[in-house]
Design a protein around this motif. Structure first.
Motif, PDB file in Angstrom:
ATOM      1  N   GLU A   1       0.841  -1.195   0.000  1.00 57.64           N
ATOM      2  CA  GLU A   1       0.000   0.000   0.000  1.00 57.64           C
ATOM      3  C   GLU A   1       0.877   1.248   0.000  1.00 57.64           C
ATOM      4  O   GLU A   1       1.970   1.256   0.567  1.00 57.64           O
ATOM      5  CB  GLU A   1      -0.897   0.015   1.235  1.00 57.64           C
ATOM      6  N   SER A   2       0.348   2.306  -0.585  1.00 58.34           N
ATOM      7  CA  SER A   2       1.050   3.586  -0.556  1.00 58.34           C
ATOM      8  C   SER A   2       0.058   4.716  -0.728  1.00 58.34           C
ATOM      9  O   SER A   2      -1.083   4.490  -1.165  1.00 58.34           O
ATOM     10  CB  SER A   2       2.116   3.639  -1.653  1.00 58.34           C
ATOM     11  N   GLY A   3       0.478   5.920  -0.390  1.00 55.92           N
ATOM     12  CA  GLY A   3      -0.315   7.109  -0.676  1.00 55.92           C
ATOM     13  C   GLY A   3      -0.952   7.794   0.512  1.00 55.92           C
ATOM     14  O   GLY A   3      -1.558   8.846   0.344  1.00 55.92           O
ATOM     15  N   GLY A   4      -0.831   7.245   1.693  1.00 54.44           N
ATOM     16  CA  GLY A   4      -1.407   7.905   2.849  1.00 54.44           C
ATOM     17  C   GLY A   4      -0.612   9.133   3.240  1.00 54.44           C
ATOM     18  O   GLY A   4       0.442   9.430   2.668  1.00 54.44           O
ATOM     19  N   GLY A   5      -1.154   9.880   4.214  1.00 51.64           N
ATOM     20  CA  GLY A   5      -0.442  11.060   4.676  1.00 51.64           C
ATOM     21  C   GLY A   5      -1.348  12.024   5.396  1.00 51.64           C
ATOM     22  O   GLY A   5      -2.474  11.688   5.762  1.00 51.64           O
ATOM     23  N   LEU A   6      -0.828  13.233   5.576  1.00 51.57           N
ATOM     24  CA  LEU A   6      -1.555  14.305   6.243  1.00 51.57           C
ATOM     25  C   LEU A   6      -2.061  15.287   5.198  1.00 51.57           C
ATOM     26  O   LEU A   6      -1.293  15.719   4.328  1.00 51.57           O
ATOM     27  CB  LEU A   6      -0.631  15.015   7.233  1.00 51.57           C
ATOM     28  N   VAL A   7      -3.333  15.639   5.290  1.00 53.37           N
ATOM     29  CA  VAL A   7      -3.920  16.565   4.332  1.00 53.37           C
ATOM     30  C   VAL A   7      -4.911  17.454   5.062  1.00 53.37           C
ATOM     31  O   VAL A   7      -5.502  17.050   6.074  1.00 53.37           O
ATOM     32  CB  VAL A   7      -4.604  15.786   3.180  1.00 53.37           C
ATOM     33  N   GLN A   8      -5.079  18.657   4.568  1.00 52.96           N
ATOM     34  CA  GLN A   8      -6.038  19.578   5.163  1.00 52.96           C
ATOM     35  C   GLN A   8      -7.459  19.228   4.735  1.00 52.96           C
ATOM     36  O   GLN A   8      -7.658  18.630   3.673  1.00 52.96           O
ATOM     37  CB  GLN A   8      -5.716  21.010   4.753  1.00 52.96           C
ATOM     38  N   PRO A   9      -8.443  19.604   5.530  1.00 53.18           N
ATOM     39  CA  PRO A   9      -9.837  19.382   5.121  1.00 53.18           C
ATOM     40  C   PRO A   9     -10.099  19.992   3.745  1.00 53.18           C
ATOM     41  O   PRO A   9      -9.657  21.107   3.447  1.00 53.18           O
ATOM     42  CB  PRO A   9     -10.629  20.096   6.208  1.00 53.18           C
ATOM     43  N   GLY A  10     -10.818  19.234   2.938  1.00 48.44           N
ATOM     44  CA  GLY A  10     -11.084  19.669   1.571  1.00 48.44           C
ATOM     45  C   GLY A  10     -10.052  19.208   0.571  1.00 48.44           C
ATOM     46  O   GLY A  10     -10.249  19.335  -0.644  1.00 48.44           O
ATOM     47  N   GLY A  11      -8.954  18.655   1.059  1.00 48.47           N
ATOM     48  CA  GLY A  11      -7.883  18.202   0.186  1.00 48.47           C
ATOM     49  C   GLY A  11      -8.123  16.820  -0.387  1.00 48.47           C
ATOM     50  O   GLY A  11      -9.181  16.215  -0.176  1.00 48.47           O
ATOM     51  N   SER A  12      -7.121  16.344  -1.119  1.00 49.32           N
ATOM     52  CA  SER A  12      -7.230  15.057  -1.803  1.00 49.32           C
ATOM     53  C   SER A  12      -6.004  14.193  -1.532  1.00 49.32           C
ATOM     54  O   SER A  12      -4.907  14.703  -1.305  1.00 49.32           O
ATOM     55  CB  SER A  12      -7.352  15.272  -3.316  1.00 49.32           C
ATOM     56  N   LEU A  13      -6.226  12.901  -1.587  1.00 53.63           N
ATOM     57  CA  LEU A  13      -5.157  11.908  -1.534  1.00 53.63           C
ATOM     58  C   LEU A  13      -5.533  10.753  -2.446  1.00 53.63           C
ATOM     59  O   LEU A  13      -6.722  10.499  -2.664  1.00 53.63           O
ATOM     60  CB  LEU A  13      -4.956  11.367  -0.112  1.00 53.63           C
ATOM     61  N   ARG A  14      -4.513  10.052  -2.917  1.00 46.82           N
ATOM     62  CA  ARG A  14      -4.749   8.868  -3.720  1.00 46.82           C
ATOM     63  C   ARG A  14      -3.992   7.708  -3.116  1.00 46.82           C
ATOM     64  O   ARG A  14      -2.763   7.761  -2.987  1.00 46.82           O
ATOM     65  CB  ARG A  14      -4.293   9.077  -5.160  1.00 46.82           C
ATOM     66  N   LEU A  15      -4.720   6.664  -2.751  1.00 46.95           N
ATOM     67  CA  LEU A  15      -4.111   5.455  -2.218  1.00 46.95           C
ATOM     68  C   LEU A  15      -3.942   4.424  -3.331  1.00 46.95           C
ATOM     69  O   LEU A  15      -4.784   4.324  -4.227  1.00 46.95           O
ATOM     70  CB  LEU A  15      -4.978   4.856  -1.113  1.00 46.95           C
TER      71      LEU A  15
END
Length: 114
Positions: free
Chosen positions: A6-20
């Motif tokens: 698995e990869s792609g986790g992290g810290l993001v601000q509300p309203g932001g995006s991430l891709r796992l």
């Protein structure tokens, strides 16, 4: 032997995006999906996809998250948009092997915070 990365986790601000991403090896997989577990809560299904492309989402993420898969690469993706603090959790990849068996990834932390 089935192996999930698995990869792609992290810290993001509300309203932001991430891709796992979850890359699986060692078999052919019929169903692939993502679960999450927040502190003090039970693990819950976030989204799943069959090898044929049928998808299923938790009501809490519909319209914000998109699951997709690449059968040739045995990889499943989770695009997460409009993230909310309540999406904070450890996200786990889960797959069903065509040869039988259900497997879990090691988990990746997603934290949504300002």
């Amino acid at each position: 032997q089935v192996h999930l990365v698995e990869s792609g986790g992290g810290l993001v601000q509300p309203g932001g995006s991430l891709r796992l991403s979850c890359a699986a090896s060692g078999s052919i997989f019929t169903n692939m999906g993502w679960y999450r577990q927040a502190p003090g809560k039970q693990r819950e299904l976030v989204a799943a996809i069959t090898r044929g492309g049928t998808t299923n989402y938790a009501d809490s993420v519909k319209g914000r998250f998109t699951i997709s898969g690449d059968n040739a690469k045995n990889t499943v993706y989770l695009q997460m948009n409009s993230l909310k603090p309540e999406d904070t959790a450890v996200y786990y990849c889960n797959v069903d092997s065509l040869l039988g068996g259900n497997y879990w990834g090691q988990g990746t932390q997603v934290t949504v915070s300002s």
